[in-house]
Every structure is written in C-alpha cells, then in structure tokens.
Design a protein around this motif. Sequence first.
Motif, PDB file in Angstrom:
ATOM      1  N   VAL A  71      16.750   0.160  -3.782  1.00 45.01           N
ATOM      2  CA  VAL A  71      15.968  -1.037  -3.464  1.00 45.01           C
ATOM      3  C   VAL A  71      14.584  -0.943  -4.106  1.00 45.01           C
ATOM      4  N   ARG A  72      14.213  -1.989  -4.844  1.00 42.73           N
ATOM      5  CA  ARG A  72      12.873  -2.074  -5.426  1.00 42.73           C
ATOM      6  C   ARG A  72      11.949  -2.712  -4.396  1.00 42.73           C
ATOM      7  N   ILE A  73      10.775  -2.099  -4.207  1.00 45.18           N
ATOM      8  CA  ILE A  73       9.808  -2.599  -3.223  1.00 45.18           C
ATOM      9  C   ILE A  73       8.504  -2.924  -3.937  1.00 45.18           C
ATOM     10  N   LYS A  74       8.082  -4.173  -3.831  1.00 49.34           N
ATOM     11  CA  LYS A  74       6.789  -4.586  -4.373  1.00 49.34           C
ATOM     12  C   LYS A  74       5.888  -4.876  -3.189  1.00 49.34           C
ATOM     13  N   VAL A  75       4.713  -4.236  -3.161  1.00 48.89           N
ATOM     14  CA  VAL A  75       3.826  -4.387  -2.002  1.00 48.89           C
ATOM     15  C   VAL A  75       2.443  -4.855  -2.440  1.00 48.89           C
ATOM     16  N   GLU A  76       1.909  -5.804  -1.677  1.00 45.85           N
ATOM     17  CA  GLU A  76       0.540  -6.292  -1.851  1.00 45.85           C
ATOM     18  C   GLU A  76      -0.117  -6.242  -0.481  1.00 45.85           C
ATOM     19  N   ALA A  77      -1.257  -5.559  -0.401  1.00 43.11           N
ATOM     20  CA  ALA A  77      -1.950  -5.444   0.893  1.00 43.11           C
ATOM     21  C   ALA A  77      -3.439  -5.294   0.668  1.00 43.11           C
ATOM     22  N   GLU A  78      -4.212  -5.587   1.725  1.00 44.64           N
ATOM     23  CA  GLU A  78      -5.662  -5.441   1.661  1.00 44.64           C
ATOM     24  C   GLU A  78      -6.178  -4.898   2.981  1.00 44.64           C
ATOM     25  N   ALA A 132      -5.085   2.488  -2.983  1.00 44.27           N
ATOM     26  CA  ALA A 132      -5.905   1.302  -2.736  1.00 44.27           C
ATOM     27  C   ALA A 132      -7.118   1.354  -3.668  1.00 44.27           C
ATOM     28  N   ASP A 133      -7.441   0.234  -4.298  1.00 40.69           N
ATOM     29  CA  ASP A 133      -8.578   0.204  -5.215  1.00 40.69           C
ATOM     30  C   ASP A 133      -9.902   0.206  -4.444  1.00 40.69           C
ATOM     31  N   LYS A 134     -11.013   0.090  -5.147  1.00 44.04           N
ATOM     32  CA  LYS A 134     -12.329   0.187  -4.498  1.00 44.04           C
ATOM     33  C   LYS A 134     -12.606  -0.960  -3.533  1.00 44.04           C
ATOM     34  N   ARG A 135     -11.814  -2.030  -3.618  1.00 44.49           N
ATOM     35  CA  ARG A 135     -11.942  -3.143  -2.668  1.00 44.49           C
ATOM     36  C   ARG A 135     -10.956  -3.002  -1.503  1.00 44.49           C
ATOM     37  N   GLY A 136     -10.190  -1.895  -1.493  1.00 42.31           N
ATOM     38  CA  GLY A 136      -9.220  -1.665  -0.419  1.00 42.31           C
ATOM     39  C   GLY A 136      -7.933  -2.435  -0.576  1.00 42.31           C
ATOM     40  N   LYS A 137      -7.635  -2.842  -1.816  1.00 40.51           N
ATOM     41  CA  LYS A 137      -6.421  -3.622  -2.079  1.00 40.51           C
ATOM     42  C   LYS A 137      -5.365  -2.774  -2.775  1.00 40.51           C
ATOM     43  N   ILE A 138      -4.134  -3.103  -2.480  1.00 39.16           N
ATOM     44  CA  ILE A 138      -2.982  -2.452  -3.114  1.00 39.16           C
ATOM     45  C   ILE A 138      -2.114  -3.528  -3.738  1.00 39.16           C
ATOM     46  N   ASN A 139      -1.697  -3.281  -4.967  1.00 36.64           N
ATOM     47  CA  ASN A 139      -0.704  -4.111  -5.638  1.00 36.64           C
ATOM     48  C   ASN A 139       0.181  -3.132  -6.398  1.00 36.64           C
ATOM     49  N   ALA A 140       1.319  -2.773  -5.823  1.00 34.83           N
ATOM     50  CA  ALA A 140       2.132  -1.696  -6.396  1.00 34.83           C
ATOM     51  C   ALA A 140       3.613  -2.008  -6.269  1.00 34.83           C
TER      52      ALA A 140
END
Length: 193
Positions: A71-78, A132-140
């Motif tokens: 299963v491929r999982i794409k996640v976006e979070a902040e 998580a980047d410097k703004r606390g966001k994840i796009n992975a």
Amino acid sequence: MKTILMKCCVSAVFLLLAACGLGQGQQHSQDEYQPATEVNKESVAPLTVELMDTKGAKVGKATFTEEKNGVRIKVEAEGLIPGRHGFHIHEIGKCEVPDFKTAGGHFNPYDRKHGFKNPKGPHGGDLPNLEADKRGKINAETFASLVTLAEGKPNSLLDVDGSSLVIHAGPDDYETDPAGNSGDRVICGVITK
C-alpha cells in the motif's frame, strides 16, 4: 538425426496448438492474444484518512492506495515540531483525544518485534520516519509492503476493528520494542472505508 529432431519439434508445436484449441479451426479475436500484464487481482479503491491533533482539530490527511506488493501512503500534515517523527499504523481504528491510546499497539499481523533494524522485525505497521519542515509541515509518500487494503486477508488494514495511522512526537529509532522510543502520539487518523 536432424530429421528426427525436426519431426519431434513440429509434432510438439502441433500438440501445443491443439491443446490451445487453435488447431481445430476456432476463430479468436485479436484482443485475446495481447501480451499478459501484471494486474492487481484485488480491486480496491483508494482511501482517504483525515488526521487530527490531540485537541481533535483536523490537521491533514493521508491517502492509501493499493498496489501490487503493498500500500502506498501519501501524507500531508501540519502543526508538528520541525524534525523527524515516528510514523506507524496502529492495530485499532479508534483515535480518541487527547493521547490516542485507543489506537492500541502497532499493527502486527505477523507477530514480529518492532523496527527495521531489529532482526526479529519489523511490525507490519512500521513505517519510515517523517520529516516536518521548519513550519511544522509534512508532505511525504511512503510504501508499506507488509499490509493490504483487501478485506479478509490476515494483514488487511480493514479488519474487524480497523486500524489507525499515528504520527509521534519524536523519531523512531527503528529497533526498540515496542514503538522505537518515538514518544507521545500527536496526530491520529482512523483507517476505514
């Protein structure tokens, strides 16, 4: 010797054609002879999971897509602290605030130990750390090869009590059982149809 060998080859070809029904004058459409391709026999629609923080606020989403070998999982979070975060599939489809302990332990259909570095691991729900980047966001995007969305299988994320996707406060060390010392559960989403 060449003549005998030639006769054997010709006979083998005719037997093969007869077995396939081609030597009996049957008509076949062009489409029947297209080259075989790898097809996932499970017809499973992608799932979208809403992610929430410890206060119950929506902070992102994850998309699960069934592929040939997992299963491929794409996640976006902040709303995360910048840096690495443990990322796992947990065994129960329940995300009750504020600590998400209702999600249970890691999804572990094969009764293994935690971690990619553990010789007795990993759990089916062990996933690589997120950054998580410097703004606390994840796009992975990542791939979970030990699970499926196909119902009725022992490693299905859609079993009787469902499952959850969890992001932790700290990074997973990939070896300490049961959760890689990844700290509190800070984001959770229920995996359901």
